[in-house]
Design an enzyme around this catalytic site. Structure first.
Site, PDB file in Angstrom:
ATOM      1  N   VAL A  12       0.827  -1.205   0.000  1.00 51.93           N
ATOM      2  CA  VAL A  12       0.000   0.000   0.000  1.00 51.93           C
ATOM      3  C   VAL A  12       0.864   1.259   0.000  1.00 51.93           C
ATOM      4  O   VAL A  12       0.372   2.362  -0.248  1.00 51.93           O
ATOM      5  CB  VAL A  12      -0.950   0.005   1.220  1.00 51.93           C
ATOM      6  CG1 VAL A  12      -0.212   0.395   2.507  1.00 51.93           C
ATOM      7  CG2 VAL A  12      -2.149   0.928   1.005  1.00 51.93           C
ATOM      8  N   SER A  13       2.162   1.088   0.230  1.00 55.57           N
ATOM      9  CA  SER A  13       3.089   2.215   0.340  1.00 55.57           C
ATOM     10  C   SER A  13       3.943   2.346  -0.917  1.00 55.57           C
ATOM     11  O   SER A  13       4.772   1.474  -1.198  1.00 55.57           O
ATOM     12  CB  SER A  13       4.011   2.003   1.555  1.00 55.57           C
ATOM     13  OG  SER A  13       5.187   2.774   1.449  1.00 55.57           O
ATOM     14  N   PRO A  14       3.803   3.447  -1.683  1.00 57.38           N
ATOM     15  CA  PRO A  14       4.653   3.623  -2.858  1.00 57.38           C
ATOM     16  C   PRO A  14       6.116   3.819  -2.499  1.00 57.38           C
ATOM     17  O   PRO A  14       7.009   3.443  -3.251  1.00 57.38           O
ATOM     18  CB  PRO A  14       4.073   4.875  -3.530  1.00 57.38           C
ATOM     19  CG  PRO A  14       3.415   5.632  -2.423  1.00 57.38           C
ATOM     20  CD  PRO A  14       2.871   4.577  -1.501  1.00 57.38           C
ATOM     21  N   SER A  16       7.603   2.252  -0.162  1.00 56.32           N
ATOM     22  CA  SER A  16       8.116   0.893  -0.019  1.00 56.32           C
ATOM     23  C   SER A  16       8.575   0.360  -1.368  1.00 56.32           C
ATOM     24  O   SER A  16       9.588  -0.337  -1.468  1.00 56.32           O
ATOM     25  CB  SER A  16       7.023  -0.035   0.546  1.00 56.32           C
ATOM     26  OG  SER A  16       6.777   0.221   1.908  1.00 56.32           O
TER      27      SER A  16
END
Length: 224
Positions: A12-14, A16
């Site tokens: 869900v984390s870009p 990341s």
């Protein structure tokens, strides 16, 4: 030298994704220095709650700044085609539990390829991978139909639900307040945390690796 980088990530984390890409890009160099990299799936929502942190889009000042920062990061990490999906944010439990199952049952290269495909699906192809049918479609890029079925069934078993929870709690116990979160061990056995996709120069320094700093060049007078 030597050491280990434990990288806690959520699809869900870009940011990341940016960290994932950068570590993979430098995998050969890291391996040459005997530095191991491990990608560990966590639930970012649980980290936010557990640490008391708030997502950037919930705070007006952060949200405004993120518009600029996201664009700069896309350019730096050469990901021009990604953009925030209309359905963002998703509840990432199913895809993250799936990665937890895959990590336990498949080779590292296959696991990392599958993890990477989640970010491409969500952030480039605009697919809501929290939906089982869409997640299955993306998993089929790396696994057979039978394997996809086993992965989705395994992701819903108590063992892998608990494992994702344990991973998340592990990150929290190491001070995590977001993703990507890194717990780095150098060749002397010393450990330190790092956060974000723009602290690799600090990480290389801590690991004692040879690296080049950003250099501002003098103006070329011949071109004036």
């Amino acid at each position: 030298m030597g050491g280990k980088i434990a990288c806690y990530l959520d699809c869900v984390s870009p940011y990341s994704y940016f960290a994932f890409l950068h570590l993979q890009k430098n995998s050969a160099a890291l391996l040459s220095h005997d530095v191991e990299v491990e990608f560990i799936p966590v639930f970012l929502g649980g980290i936010n709650v557990g640490s008391g942190n708030k997502p950037p889009w919930t705070l007006p000042a952060k949200a405004k700044y993120s518009h600029y920062d996201f664009g700069r990061a896309k350019k730096y990490f050469d990901t021009p085609n990604i953009k925030t999906p209309s359905f963002f944010p998703i509840l990432s439990l199913l895809p993250q539990r799936s990665m937890t199952y895959i990590k336990s049952h498949f080779p590292k290269t296959q696991y990392e390829s599958a993890f990477g495909s989640l970010w491409v699906a969500m952030w480039q192809d605009q697919l809501d991978i929290s939906k089982p049918n869409l997640l299955a479609r993306i998993l089929s890029l790396n696994f057979s139909a039978g394997q996809v079925k086993a992965i989705l069934e395994g992701a819903n078993k108590p063992e892998y639900k608990q494992k994702l929870l344990d991973n998340t709690q592990e990150a929290l116990s190491k001070g995590a307040f977001g993703c990507p979160w890194f717990w780095v061990t150098n060749g002397e056995g010393k450990e330190e945390p790092f956060f974000g996709s723009d602290r690799f120069h600090f990480m290389w320094e801590f690991l004692g690796l040879p690296w080049k700093d950003v250099e501002l060049l003098l103006k070329d007078k011949a071109k004036i």
